[in-house]
Motif scaffolding. Sequence first.
Motif, PDB file in Angstrom:
ATOM      1  N   TYR A 157       0.866  -1.170   0.000  1.00 21.49           N
ATOM      2  CA  TYR A 157       0.000   0.000   0.000  1.00 21.49           C
ATOM      3  C   TYR A 157       0.908   1.227   0.000  1.00 21.49           C
ATOM      4  O   TYR A 157       1.652   1.445   0.955  1.00 21.49           O
ATOM      5  CB  TYR A 157      -0.911   0.000   1.231  1.00 21.49           C
ATOM      6  CG  TYR A 157      -2.145   0.868   1.100  1.00 21.49           C
ATOM      7  CD1 TYR A 157      -3.234   0.436   0.360  1.00 21.49           C
ATOM      8  CD2 TYR A 157      -2.219   2.110   1.723  1.00 21.49           C
ATOM      9  CE1 TYR A 157      -4.373   1.215   0.240  1.00 21.49           C
ATOM     10  CE2 TYR A 157      -3.355   2.902   1.611  1.00 21.49           C
ATOM     11  CZ  TYR A 157      -4.434   2.439   0.866  1.00 21.49           C
ATOM     12  OH  TYR A 157      -5.564   3.220   0.743  1.00 21.49           O
ATOM     13  N   THR A 171     -18.424  -0.254   0.714  1.00 21.44           N
ATOM     14  CA  THR A 171     -18.437   0.414  -0.586  1.00 21.44           C
ATOM     15  C   THR A 171     -19.295   1.661  -0.527  1.00 21.44           C
ATOM     16  O   THR A 171     -20.344   1.687   0.127  1.00 21.44           O
ATOM     17  CB  THR A 171     -18.962  -0.522  -1.696  1.00 21.44           C
ATOM     18  OG1 THR A 171     -18.995   0.188  -2.930  1.00 21.44           O
ATOM     19  CG2 THR A 171     -20.354  -1.047  -1.378  1.00 21.44           C
ATOM     20  N   THR A 172     -18.825   2.716  -1.196  1.00 20.99           N
ATOM     21  CA  THR A 172     -19.608   3.945  -1.311  1.00 20.99           C
ATOM     22  C   THR A 172     -20.398   3.966  -2.604  1.00 20.99           C
ATOM     23  O   THR A 172     -21.096   4.930  -2.887  1.00 20.99           O
ATOM     24  CB  THR A 172     -18.690   5.183  -1.285  1.00 20.99           C
ATOM     25  OG1 THR A 172     -17.824   5.159  -2.434  1.00 20.99           O
ATOM     26  CG2 THR A 172     -17.847   5.210  -0.025  1.00 20.99           C
ATOM     27  N   ARG A 175     -16.314   3.514  -4.899  1.00 17.91           N
ATOM     28  CA  ARG A 175     -15.048   2.937  -4.455  1.00 17.91           C
ATOM     29  C   ARG A 175     -15.298   1.903  -3.367  1.00 17.91           C
ATOM     30  O   ARG A 175     -16.317   1.933  -2.677  1.00 17.91           O
ATOM     31  CB  ARG A 175     -14.105   4.021  -3.916  1.00 17.91           C
ATOM     32  CG  ARG A 175     -13.561   4.956  -4.990  1.00 17.91           C
ATOM     33  CD  ARG A 175     -12.448   5.831  -4.431  1.00 17.91           C
ATOM     34  NE  ARG A 175     -11.837   6.641  -5.474  1.00 17.91           N
ATOM     35  CZ  ARG A 175     -12.201   7.877  -5.775  1.00 17.91           C
ATOM     36  NH1 ARG A 175     -13.199   8.433  -5.127  1.00 17.91           N
ATOM     37  NH2 ARG A 175     -11.591   8.551  -6.738  1.00 17.91           N
ATOM     38  N   TRP A 176     -14.315   0.990  -3.212  1.00 18.97           N
ATOM     39  CA  TRP A 176     -14.361  -0.036  -2.183  1.00 18.97           C
ATOM     40  C   TRP A 176     -13.255   0.230  -1.158  1.00 18.97           C
ATOM     41  O   TRP A 176     -12.137   0.609  -1.522  1.00 18.97           O
ATOM     42  CB  TRP A 176     -14.146  -1.423  -2.792  1.00 18.97           C
ATOM     43  CG  TRP A 176     -15.308  -1.942  -3.570  1.00 18.97           C
ATOM     44  CD1 TRP A 176     -15.659  -1.594  -4.836  1.00 18.97           C
ATOM     45  CD2 TRP A 176     -16.273  -2.909  -3.148  1.00 18.97           C
ATOM     46  NE1 TRP A 176     -16.786  -2.286  -5.231  1.00 18.97           N
ATOM     47  CE2 TRP A 176     -17.178  -3.099  -4.213  1.00 18.97           C
ATOM     48  CE3 TRP A 176     -16.450  -3.642  -1.962  1.00 18.97           C
ATOM     49  CZ2 TRP A 176     -18.248  -3.991  -4.138  1.00 18.97           C
ATOM     50  CZ3 TRP A 176     -17.507  -4.523  -1.882  1.00 18.97           C
ATOM     51  CH2 TRP A 176     -18.399  -4.687  -2.962  1.00 18.97           C
ATOM     52  N   TYR A 177     -13.585  -0.004   0.108  1.00 20.79           N
ATOM     53  CA  TYR A 177     -12.637   0.202   1.196  1.00 20.79           C
ATOM     54  C   TYR A 177     -12.622  -1.025   2.102  1.00 20.79           C
ATOM     55  O   TYR A 177     -13.617  -1.744   2.225  1.00 20.79           O
ATOM     56  CB  TYR A 177     -13.021   1.430   2.032  1.00 20.79           C
ATOM     57  CG  TYR A 177     -13.030   2.723   1.255  1.00 20.79           C
ATOM     58  CD1 TYR A 177     -11.908   3.547   1.224  1.00 20.79           C
ATOM     59  CD2 TYR A 177     -14.166   3.127   0.547  1.00 20.79           C
ATOM     60  CE1 TYR A 177     -11.915   4.739   0.519  1.00 20.79           C
ATOM     61  CE2 TYR A 177     -14.174   4.307  -0.168  1.00 20.79           C
ATOM     62  CZ  TYR A 177     -13.053   5.114  -0.179  1.00 20.79           C
ATOM     63  OH  TYR A 177     -13.065   6.285  -0.887  1.00 20.79           O
ATOM     64  N   THR A 190      -8.231   2.429   7.386  1.00 21.22           N
ATOM     65  CA  THR A 190      -9.061   2.243   6.197  1.00 21.22           C
ATOM     66  C   THR A 190      -8.159   2.195   4.977  1.00 21.22           C
ATOM     67  O   THR A 190      -7.262   3.032   4.849  1.00 21.22           O
ATOM     68  CB  THR A 190     -10.068   3.402   6.048  1.00 21.22           C
ATOM     69  OG1 THR A 190     -10.954   3.394   7.168  1.00 21.22           O
ATOM     70  CG2 THR A 190     -10.886   3.248   4.779  1.00 21.22           C
ATOM     71  N   PHE A 191      -8.398   1.232   4.073  1.00 17.75           N
ATOM     72  CA  PHE A 191      -7.573   1.072   2.879  1.00 17.75           C
ATOM     73  C   PHE A 191      -8.466   1.025   1.641  1.00 17.75           C
ATOM     74  O   PHE A 191      -9.491   0.323   1.633  1.00 17.75           O
ATOM     75  CB  PHE A 191      -6.751  -0.225   2.946  1.00 17.75           C
ATOM     76  CG  PHE A 191      -5.863  -0.324   4.158  1.00 17.75           C
ATOM     77  CD1 PHE A 191      -4.596   0.237   4.152  1.00 17.75           C
ATOM     78  CD2 PHE A 191      -6.309  -0.982   5.297  1.00 17.75           C
ATOM     79  CE1 PHE A 191      -3.774   0.145   5.267  1.00 17.75           C
ATOM     80  CE2 PHE A 191      -5.496  -1.080   6.422  1.00 17.75           C
ATOM     81  CZ  PHE A 191      -4.226  -0.517   6.410  1.00 17.75           C
ATOM     82  N   ARG A 192      -8.054   1.757   0.607  1.00 18.19           N
ATOM     83  CA  ARG A 192      -8.764   1.679  -0.669  1.00 18.19           C
ATOM     84  C   ARG A 192      -8.304   0.444  -1.425  1.00 18.19           C
ATOM     85  O   ARG A 192      -7.101   0.220  -1.608  1.00 18.19           O
ATOM     86  CB  ARG A 192      -8.490   2.925  -1.506  1.00 18.19           C
ATOM     87  CG  ARG A 192      -9.454   4.056  -1.215  1.00 18.19           C
ATOM     88  CD  ARG A 192      -9.133   5.294  -2.008  1.00 18.19           C
ATOM     89  NE  ARG A 192      -9.015   5.058  -3.450  1.00 18.19           N
ATOM     90  CZ  ARG A 192      -8.892   6.043  -4.334  1.00 18.19           C
ATOM     91  NH1 ARG A 192      -8.886   7.299  -3.923  1.00 18.19           N
ATOM     92  NH2 ARG A 192      -8.771   5.767  -5.615  1.00 18.19           N
ATOM     93  N   VAL A 218     -15.425   4.108   8.132  1.00 17.28           N
ATOM     94  CA  VAL A 218     -14.979   4.389   6.770  1.00 17.28           C
ATOM     95  C   VAL A 218     -15.520   5.738   6.301  1.00 17.28           C
ATOM     96  O   VAL A 218     -14.811   6.506   5.646  1.00 17.28           O
ATOM     97  CB  VAL A 218     -15.408   3.257   5.814  1.00 17.28           C
ATOM     98  CG1 VAL A 218     -15.161   3.652   4.358  1.00 17.28           C
ATOM     99  CG2 VAL A 218     -14.655   1.978   6.144  1.00 17.28           C
ATOM    100  N   VAL A 222     -13.154   8.653   4.942  1.00 15.42           N
ATOM    101  CA  VAL A 222     -13.256   9.109   3.557  1.00 15.42           C
ATOM    102  C   VAL A 222     -13.633  10.576   3.483  1.00 15.42           C
ATOM    103  O   VAL A 222     -13.099  11.340   2.662  1.00 15.42           O
ATOM    104  CB  VAL A 222     -14.283   8.254   2.794  1.00 15.42           C
ATOM    105  CG1 VAL A 222     -14.561   8.824   1.425  1.00 15.42           C
ATOM    106  CG2 VAL A 222     -13.788   6.817   2.676  1.00 15.42           C
ATOM    107  N   GLN A 249     -19.837  10.124   1.445  1.00 13.14           N
ATOM    108  CA  GLN A 249     -18.438  10.431   1.199  1.00 13.14           C
ATOM    109  C   GLN A 249     -18.166  11.934   1.191  1.00 13.14           C
ATOM    110  O   GLN A 249     -17.021  12.357   1.103  1.00 13.14           O
ATOM    111  CB  GLN A 249     -17.962   9.814  -0.118  1.00 13.14           C
ATOM    112  CG  GLN A 249     -18.629  10.343  -1.361  1.00 13.14           C
ATOM    113  CD  GLN A 249     -19.856   9.531  -1.744  1.00 13.14           C
ATOM    114  OE1 GLN A 249     -20.505   8.946  -0.896  1.00 13.14           O
ATOM    115  NE2 GLN A 249     -20.152   9.499  -3.040  1.00 13.14           N
TER     116      GLN A 249
END
Length: 308
Positions: A157, A171-172, A175-177, A190-192, A218, A222, A249
Amino acid sequence: MTAERVLRLLALLQRRASWTATELAAELHVTDRSIRRDVERLRSLGYPVHATGGVGGGYQLGAGTRLPPLLLDDEEAIATAVSLRLASAGTVAGAGEAALRALAKLDQVMPPRLRAEVRAVHGATETLIGPGVEIDADVLMTLACACRDAVRVRFLYSDTERTVEPVRLVTTGRRWYLMAWDADRDDWRTFRLDRMRTVEATTWRFRPREHPDPAAFVQRAVAEAPYRHVARVRLRAAAQEVRERVPPQVGRVEDDRDGWCVLVAAADRLDVIAVHVARLGYEAQVLDPPELRTAATELASRLAALAG
């Protein structure tokens, strides 16, 4: 008659072009009469099972012989078809094409009356989804299984190797986290998913620990963490009404008293936050930072000069 036997009968009919009732009965260890009842059950579910008499006659499965069984009620079938339609415009690499293939197969095995209803829904629906970042389906599955099995995951990362205890995927829509406990930093992170590289699940199982609410965690990460300024503004409006207008978001909405709520929003510039609040059109009170009041006053002066 059991559902399991009906599925086995359907699998046999898919295996080759024609079966006699005696052959099917021998395979399933039932009587010819049971086979006839099971065939009627398949027909009632919408599967075209044809019967021919005489020498060399038997049962044949019509169109869709290579497709899996559709043992869904009406509401389930429609919900599945609509979900596949939405998935066809999703952000998982390859999932859109796979969803379209699955939707085509589902359409073939549906009874005509259900097919007509689903097509009516599709014909009356348009999907507006903004551009998102595609993620690798294998990465998604690896992380999902690691969350389920409580095993640590390693990945790169920002060119740094990370070892985490994954908790939940969030998920927003664009994007997924991943929310996870970072073993090296001893804290929640938190990681994308689209920024992860060389993702692999280890064999190291961990004991799940108490954790914050993943969706709220998240959302905060975000909407607030990446920015220079985080503001809190009271709005004279119901919290739910504001939540419907502010994407998760973009900002977080907290309940307050006496018909007010609190909007928490972040940006690198305070005048951007001021514009965002002004566009909502509610009576507002700045809680913090105090500098937001100055930014709002300066913005109002510029707008007044523009109008004059």
